[in-house]
Design a protein around this motif. Structure first.
Motif, PDB file in Angstrom:
ATOM      1  N   ALA A   1      15.402  18.254  17.413  1.00  0.00           N
ATOM      2  CA  ALA A   1      14.271  17.327  17.557  1.00  0.00           C
ATOM      3  C   ALA A   1      14.613  16.281  18.607  1.00  0.00           C
ATOM      4  CB  ALA A   1      13.949  16.662  16.221  1.00  0.00           C
ATOM      5  N   VAL A   2      13.702  16.052  19.533  1.00  0.00           N
ATOM      6  CA  VAL A   2      13.940  15.098  20.618  1.00  0.00           C
ATOM      7  C   VAL A   2      12.668  14.298  20.870  1.00  0.00           C
ATOM      8  CG1 VAL A   2      15.695  16.523  21.742  1.00  0.00           C
ATOM      9  CG2 VAL A   2      13.285  16.784  22.372  1.00  0.00           C
ATOM     10  N   ARG A   3      12.805  13.246  21.637  1.00  0.00           N
ATOM     11  CA  ARG A   3      11.661  12.463  22.109  1.00  0.00           C
ATOM     12  C   ARG A   3      11.680  12.444  23.627  1.00  0.00           C
ATOM     13  NH1 ARG A   3       9.672   6.701  19.899  1.00  0.00           N
ATOM     14  NH2 ARG A   3       8.776   8.182  18.408  1.00  0.00           N
TER      15      ARG A   3
ATOM     16  N   VAL B   1       6.427  15.381  28.442  1.00  0.00           N
ATOM     17  CA  VAL B   1       6.705  16.720  27.905  1.00  0.00           C
ATOM     18  C   VAL B   1       7.892  17.349  28.626  1.00  0.00           C
ATOM     19  CG1 VAL B   1       5.785  19.053  27.641  1.00  0.00           C
ATOM     20  CG2 VAL B   1       4.343  17.079  27.114  1.00  0.00           C
ATOM     21  N   HIS B   2       7.917  17.240  29.948  1.00  0.00           N
ATOM     22  CA  HIS B   2       9.036  17.801  30.708  1.00  0.00           C
ATOM     23  C   HIS B   2      10.351  17.134  30.313  1.00  0.00           C
ATOM     24  CE1 HIS B   2       6.103  19.124  34.134  1.00  0.00           C
ATOM     25  NE2 HIS B   2       6.072  19.929  33.080  1.00  0.00           N
ATOM     26  N   GLU B   3      10.293  15.837  30.068  1.00  0.00           N
ATOM     27  CA  GLU B   3      11.497  15.115  29.645  1.00  0.00           C
ATOM     28  C   GLU B   3      11.973  15.609  28.286  1.00  0.00           C
ATOM     29  OE1 GLU B   3      14.541  12.239  28.993  1.00  0.00           O
ATOM     30  OE2 GLU B   3      13.564  12.986  30.827  1.00  0.00           O
ATOM     31  N   ALA B   4      11.041  15.860  27.357  1.00  0.00           N
ATOM     32  CA  ALA B   4      11.421  16.351  26.028  1.00  0.00           C
ATOM     33  C   ALA B   4      12.071  17.728  26.122  1.00  0.00           C
ATOM     34  CB  ALA B   4      10.193  16.407  25.116  1.00  0.00           C
ATOM     35  N   VAL B   5      11.499  18.622  26.922  1.00  0.00           N
ATOM     36  CA  VAL B   5      12.066  19.965  27.062  1.00  0.00           C
ATOM     37  C   VAL B   5      13.448  19.892  27.713  1.00  0.00           C
ATOM     38  CG1 VAL B   5      11.783  22.222  28.162  1.00  0.00           C
ATOM     39  CG2 VAL B   5       9.803  21.060  27.160  1.00  0.00           C
TER      40      VAL B   5
ATOM     41  N   GLU C   1      19.328  20.307  27.257  1.00  0.00           N
ATOM     42  CA  GLU C   1      20.671  19.764  27.504  1.00  0.00           C
ATOM     43  C   GLU C   1      21.471  19.662  26.211  1.00  0.00           C
ATOM     44  OE1 GLU C   1      19.925  16.081  29.422  1.00  0.00           O
ATOM     45  OE2 GLU C   1      19.410  16.979  31.373  1.00  0.00           O
ATOM     46  N   TYR C   2      20.805  19.254  25.113  1.00  0.00           N
ATOM     47  CA  TYR C   2      21.511  19.201  23.825  1.00  0.00           C
ATOM     48  C   TYR C   2      21.939  20.601  23.390  1.00  0.00           C
ATOM     49  CZ  TYR C   2      20.293  14.295  22.972  1.00  0.00           C
ATOM     50  OH  TYR C   2      20.193  12.922  23.036  1.00  0.00           O
ATOM     51  N   ALA C   3      21.038  21.563  23.551  1.00  0.00           N
ATOM     52  CA  ALA C   3      21.379  22.927  23.148  1.00  0.00           C
ATOM     53  C   ALA C   3      22.532  23.462  23.996  1.00  0.00           C
ATOM     54  CB  ALA C   3      20.151  23.829  23.274  1.00  0.00           C
TER      55      ALA C   3
ATOM     56  N   VAL D   1       6.309  11.559  23.543  1.00  0.00           N
ATOM     57  CA  VAL D   1       6.064  12.719  22.687  1.00  0.00           C
ATOM     58  C   VAL D   1       7.311  12.998  21.867  1.00  0.00           C
ATOM     59  CG1 VAL D   1       4.367  13.790  24.218  1.00  0.00           C
ATOM     60  CG2 VAL D   1       6.790  14.351  24.482  1.00  0.00           C
ATOM     61  N   ASP D   2       7.100  13.485  20.640  1.00  0.00           N
ATOM     62  CA  ASP D   2       8.181  14.005  19.805  1.00  0.00           C
ATOM     63  C   ASP D   2       8.045  15.524  19.778  1.00  0.00           C
ATOM     64  OD1 ASP D   2       9.236  11.558  19.250  1.00  0.00           O
ATOM     65  OD2 ASP D   2       8.210  11.316  17.332  1.00  0.00           O
ATOM     66  N   ALA D   3       9.167  16.225  19.937  1.00  0.00           N
ATOM     67  CA  ALA D   3       9.135  17.684  19.989  1.00  0.00           C
ATOM     68  C   ALA D   3      10.254  18.259  19.133  1.00  0.00           C
ATOM     69  CB  ALA D   3       9.272  18.178  21.431  1.00  0.00           C
ATOM     70  N   ARG D   4       9.961  19.406  18.495  1.00  0.00           N
ATOM     71  CA  ARG D   4      10.967  20.134  17.718  1.00  0.00           C
ATOM     72  C   ARG D   4      11.028  21.569  18.223  1.00  0.00           C
ATOM     73  NH1 ARG D   4      11.164  21.046  12.314  1.00  0.00           N
ATOM     74  NH2 ARG D   4       8.882  21.267  12.152  1.00  0.00           N
ATOM     75  N   PHE D   5      12.252  22.058  18.385  1.00  0.00           N
ATOM     76  CA  PHE D   5      12.493  23.408  18.901  1.00  0.00           C
ATOM     77  C   PHE D   5      13.430  24.136  17.949  1.00  0.00           C
ATOM     78  CE2 PHE D   5      11.762  20.567  22.435  1.00  0.00           C
ATOM     79  CZ  PHE D   5      10.911  21.262  23.296  1.00  0.00           C
ATOM     80  N   THR D   6      13.417  25.456  18.038  1.00  0.00           N
ATOM     81  CA  THR D   6      14.488  26.271  17.434  1.00  0.00           C
ATOM     82  C   THR D   6      15.407  26.696  18.579  1.00  0.00           C
ATOM     83  OG1 THR D   6      13.158  28.288  17.671  1.00  0.00           O
ATOM     84  CG2 THR D   6      13.089  27.138  15.544  1.00  0.00           C
TER      85      THR D   6
END
Length: 236
Positions: A23-25, A154-158, A163-165, A225-230
């Motif tokens: 999860a990122v912002r 949105v681009h910043e969240a992705v 980068e974390y992954a 934006v808040d975003a969650r990914f797998t």
């Protein structure tokens, strides 16, 4: 005998070792030039009786409207707000005796031509019993700057999630959720002091006042934006 359902089970709202969640912002901050400038104009009148005050207010209001409309398309929006006409009672003496009547009408104008703004505000402020407030700089609700800020957020969240992954030796696999948490402009700056006709003009009625030099105030546009990914299992 009941048979087990073959429907797939819903995904868990939390990650698993095989499909961790991240999860990122994402945030975007832009500074752009304003698109419109808003000014407030208050026309006042005073008379010994109600009709005199009303007639004077009508005349002054018409003159201000004619001046504003003479700038054509530079005045993008014009509207009339509150109208008041009230008596002023004498402080002394018995009974409710009216001393004078006061009238006022408030106008709001949005301008898109900042070259004409200084001249117009000066001419309005040079009118009798007329107060000018503003300008307040702003963007239109459908300004491209808002769309640009949202895309950047949105681009910043992705990018941040990727980068974390990658720091864990993993990669993003799917987007689970994208939430718009806060978008728009930062808190506006305090309103600038309005200008009103001063007594100094009375000494030179025929000499027009020099136009004001007004510098547009840059607008700060924010999107979050808040975003969650797998992601794939990390290599720890």
């Amino acid at each position: 005998m009941a048979t087990p359902s073959e429907d797939p089970q819903p995904a868990a709202p939390y990650g698993t070792p095989d499909a961790p969640h991240i999860a990122v912002r994402g945030e975007a901050h832009l500074e752009v030039e304003p698109e419109i400038a808003r000014i407030g104009v208050t026309v006042t009148s005073r008379g010994k009786d109600r009709r005199t005050a009303l007639d004077d207010l009508t005349r002054r209001n018409a003159a201000v409207l004619d001046l504003l409309k003479s700038y054509g398309d530079a005045v993008e929006h014009l509207e009339t707000g509150a109208l008041t006409l009230s008596p002023e009672l004498k402080d002394k003496g018995r009974g409710e005796r009216v001393h004078t009547h006061h009238g006022s009408v408030h106008l709001t104008a949005d301008l898109n031509d900042f070259t004409a703004l200084g001249e117009l505000t000066t001419r309005l402020a040079d009118s009798d019993l007329t107060r000018v407030d503003g300008p307040w700089w702003a963007l239109r609700p459908d300004s491209p700057a808002h769309r640009q800020a949202r895309r950047q957020a949105v681009h910043e969240a992705v990018q941040r999630a990727r980068e974390y992954a990658e720091a864990l030796g993993a990669g993003l696999t799917a987007l689970l959720e994208l939430a718009d948490t806060d978008t728009g402009a930062d808190s506006p700056a305090p309103p600038r002091a309005g200008r009103t006709r001063s007594l100094a003009y009375a000494a030179a009625e025929d000499a027009p006042a020099a136009p004001l030099d007004l510098e547009p105030q840059r607008q700060h546009v924010v999107a979050r934006v808040d975003a969650r990914f797998t992601m794939t299992p990390p290599r720890l």
